[in-house]
Design a protein around this motif. Sequence first.
Motif, PDB file in Angstrom:
ATOM      1  N   ARG A 145       0.848  -1.189   0.000  1.00 44.45           N
ATOM      2  CA  ARG A 145       0.000   0.000   0.000  1.00 44.45           C
ATOM      3  C   ARG A 145       0.882   1.236   0.000  1.00 44.45           C
ATOM      4  O   ARG A 145       2.023   1.201   0.443  1.00 44.45           O
ATOM      5  N   TYR A 146       0.318   2.331  -0.510  1.00 44.86           N
ATOM      6  CA  TYR A 146       1.076   3.577  -0.547  1.00 44.86           C
ATOM      7  C   TYR A 146       0.150   4.752  -0.263  1.00 44.86           C
ATOM      8  O   TYR A 146      -1.082   4.638  -0.330  1.00 44.86           O
ATOM      9  N   THR A 147       0.765   5.893   0.052  1.00 41.93           N
ATOM     10  CA  THR A 147       0.014   7.128   0.224  1.00 41.93           C
ATOM     11  C   THR A 147       0.707   8.246  -0.535  1.00 41.93           C
ATOM     12  O   THR A 147       1.937   8.273  -0.642  1.00 41.93           O
ATOM     13  N   ASN A 148      -0.106   9.146  -1.072  1.00 45.13           N
ATOM     14  CA  ASN A 148       0.436  10.340  -1.731  1.00 45.13           C
ATOM     15  C   ASN A 148       0.164  11.592  -0.903  1.00 45.13           C
ATOM     16  O   ASN A 148       0.292  12.710  -1.396  1.00 45.13           O
ATOM     17  N   GLY A 149      -0.221  11.382   0.356  1.00 43.01           N
ATOM     18  CA  GLY A 149      -0.506  12.500   1.241  1.00 43.01           C
ATOM     19  C   GLY A 149      -1.961  12.910   1.238  1.00 43.01           C
ATOM     20  O   GLY A 149      -2.403  13.673   2.098  1.00 43.01           O
ATOM     21  N   PHE A 150      -2.714  12.364   0.278  1.00 47.75           N
ATOM     22  CA  PHE A 150      -4.141  12.684   0.169  1.00 47.75           C
ATOM     23  C   PHE A 150      -4.992  11.429   0.286  1.00 47.75           C
ATOM     24  O   PHE A 150      -5.991  11.393   0.996  1.00 47.75           O
ATOM     25  N   GLU A 151      -4.588  10.375  -0.412  1.00 48.40           N
ATOM     26  CA  GLU A 151      -5.327   9.124  -0.369  1.00 48.40           C
ATOM     27  C   GLU A 151      -4.378   7.963  -0.102  1.00 48.40           C
ATOM     28  O   GLU A 151      -3.201   8.010  -0.450  1.00 48.40           O
ATOM     29  N   ASN A 152      -4.919   6.927   0.547  1.00 52.28           N
ATOM     30  CA  ASN A 152      -4.187   5.692   0.785  1.00 52.28           C
ATOM     31  C   ASN A 152      -4.712   4.631  -0.169  1.00 52.28           C
ATOM     32  O   ASN A 152      -5.930   4.450  -0.290  1.00 52.28           O
ATOM     33  N   VAL A 153      -3.809   3.934  -0.832  1.00 49.94           N
ATOM     34  CA  VAL A 153      -4.196   2.953  -1.847  1.00 49.94           C
ATOM     35  C   VAL A 153      -3.652   1.583  -1.459  1.00 49.94           C
ATOM     36  O   VAL A 153      -2.448   1.424  -1.245  1.00 49.94           O
ATOM     37  N   ASP A 154      -4.548   0.594  -1.356  1.00 52.10           N
ATOM     38  CA  ASP A 154      -4.167  -0.774  -1.012  1.00 52.10           C
ATOM     39  C   ASP A 154      -4.029  -1.611  -2.271  1.00 52.10           C
ATOM     40  O   ASP A 154      -4.870  -1.543  -3.176  1.00 52.10           O
ATOM     41  N   GLY A 155      -2.971  -2.425  -2.317  1.00 50.37           N
ATOM     42  CA  GLY A 155      -2.747  -3.279  -3.469  1.00 50.37           C
ATOM     43  C   GLY A 155      -2.351  -4.681  -3.059  1.00 50.37           C
ATOM     44  O   GLY A 155      -2.140  -4.975  -1.882  1.00 50.37           O
ATOM     45  N   LYS A 156      -2.245  -5.556  -4.049  1.00 51.00           N
ATOM     46  CA  LYS A 156      -1.884  -6.951  -3.823  1.00 51.00           C
ATOM     47  C   LYS A 156      -0.625  -7.280  -4.615  1.00 51.00           C
ATOM     48  O   LYS A 156      -0.541  -7.000  -5.811  1.00 51.00           O
ATOM     49  N   LEU A 157       0.363  -7.866  -3.924  1.00 48.43           N
ATOM     50  CA  LEU A 157       1.585  -8.299  -4.596  1.00 48.43           C
ATOM     51  C   LEU A 157       1.291  -9.574  -5.383  1.00 48.43           C
ATOM     52  O   LEU A 157       0.754 -10.539  -4.843  1.00 48.43           O
ATOM     53  N   LEU A 158       1.648  -9.568  -6.658  1.00 43.74           N
ATOM     54  CA  LEU A 158       1.374 -10.721  -7.509  1.00 43.74           C
ATOM     55  C   LEU A 158       2.552 -11.681  -7.594  1.00 43.74           C
ATOM     56  O   LEU A 158       2.445 -12.738  -8.194  1.00 43.74           O
ATOM     57  N   GLY A 159       3.684 -11.307  -7.015  1.00 41.77           N
ATOM     58  CA  GLY A 159       4.845 -12.184  -7.042  1.00 41.77           C
ATOM     59  C   GLY A 159       6.057 -11.500  -7.636  1.00 41.77           C
ATOM     60  O   GLY A 159       5.974 -10.425  -8.232  1.00 41.77           O
ATOM     61  N   GLU A 160       7.200 -12.162  -7.460  1.00 40.02           N
ATOM     62  CA  GLU A 160       8.473 -11.609  -7.907  1.00 40.02           C
ATOM     63  C   GLU A 160       8.956 -12.317  -9.165  1.00 40.02           C
ATOM     64  O   GLU A 160       8.810 -13.530  -9.314  1.00 40.02           O
ATOM     65  N   LYS A 161       9.528 -11.539 -10.073  1.00 40.64           N
ATOM     66  CA  LYS A 161      10.141 -12.095 -11.269  1.00 40.64           C
ATOM     67  C   LYS A 161      11.376 -11.279 -11.592  1.00 40.64           C
ATOM     68  O   LYS A 161      11.284 -10.075 -11.834  1.00 40.64           O
ATOM     69  N   SER A 162      12.531 -11.935 -11.542  1.00 33.01           N
ATOM     70  CA  SER A 162      13.815 -11.273 -11.805  1.00 33.01           C
ATOM     71  C   SER A 162      14.021 -10.072 -10.886  1.00 33.01           C
ATOM     72  O   SER A 162      14.540  -9.034 -11.306  1.00 33.01           O
ATOM     73  N   GLY A 163      13.584 -10.205  -9.638  1.00 39.55           N
ATOM     74  CA  GLY A 163      13.789  -9.145  -8.658  1.00 39.55           C
ATOM     75  C   GLY A 163      12.731  -8.068  -8.649  1.00 39.55           C
ATOM     76  O   GLY A 163      12.759  -7.178  -7.803  1.00 39.55           O
ATOM     77  N   ALA A 164      11.786  -8.109  -9.590  1.00 38.48           N
ATOM     78  CA  ALA A 164      10.729  -7.093  -9.668  1.00 38.48           C
ATOM     79  C   ALA A 164       9.418  -7.671  -9.145  1.00 38.48           C
ATOM     80  O   ALA A 164       9.081  -8.825  -9.406  1.00 38.48           O
ATOM     81  N   TRP A 165       8.691  -6.853  -8.401  1.00 43.90           N
ATOM     82  CA  TRP A 165       7.408  -7.259  -7.823  1.00 43.90           C
ATOM     83  C   TRP A 165       6.285  -6.465  -8.484  1.00 43.90           C
ATOM     84  O   TRP A 165       6.325  -5.239  -8.532  1.00 43.90           O
ATOM     85  N   LYS A 166       5.289  -7.174  -8.970  1.00 41.02           N
ATOM     86  CA  LYS A 166       4.116  -6.534  -9.553  1.00 41.02           C
ATOM     87  C   LYS A 166       3.085  -6.274  -8.459  1.00 41.02           C
ATOM     88  O   LYS A 166       2.851  -7.124  -7.600  1.00 41.02           O
TER      89      LYS A 166
END
Length: 246
Positions: free
Chosen positions: A68-89
């Motif tokens: 999850r992240y915030t931009n100072g105005f809204e909080n956004v929840d997400g789901k990690l889909l997994g890692e591939k070559s060190g990158a997480w979607k």
Amino acid sequence: MRHALALSLLALLLGGCASNPADRDISGTWINQVAIDAASRGGPLREALQAYGPNLEWDVNTKAAQARYTNGFENVDGKLLGEKSGAWKVDFYGSAGSELKRDGKQLSQAASENEPEQVFDRAQVQVPDGAPLGASFERALYSSYLGGSWKVVNGPGEGNTVQFQADGQIAGLPGADRYALCLAGDCASMSGGNDNMWLQLNGQGNTWIFARKGKELEILQAVNTAQTDEMPQFTPGERKWLLEKQ
């Protein structure tokens, strides 16, 4: 022969270190330290946040597949889909996703159609248990941008030493015991591009416009030019305080 064998073992050892899962781990709280550093050079806060934003803090839990992240105005929840070559979607339930990756000691957020590439550093500040998302960024910003001692050069309490605490408390400024800096959202859109803060005493407060210029901090009255049935629109009014960093 022994020399060649030693080199082979060293290469294998270094290769194993490079592929250490801990070096790719993105779990934890990450803050936009680049924006904090830019603002702390003594310029406008809004300009720094716009130049190095929009996102201010990430909170990632790989074991629970949550991000999850915030931009100072809204909080956004997400789901990690997994890692591939060190990158997480990261999937955000119907909206464009993000890609996160460790880049040394930093977390890199890849550029997308809607957002530029950003980098984040692990949060070093301590926040209370249960603190809301964004609290780590806010405390780090307050400590860096307004930390230390300020002297009232002009205005009520002239000569006082003022201290802005990382937890939002303020000491030495007459008529105020807490403050909050506007980072984004409605408070930003209502001030016409000017930086503003909230000052309160015993739970009651008002919006004030401020201007940071190096070691000087001006705090001005916020004059509402909107009609009573419109969203407030604040413009700079009479200067109330001039503070100087000690």
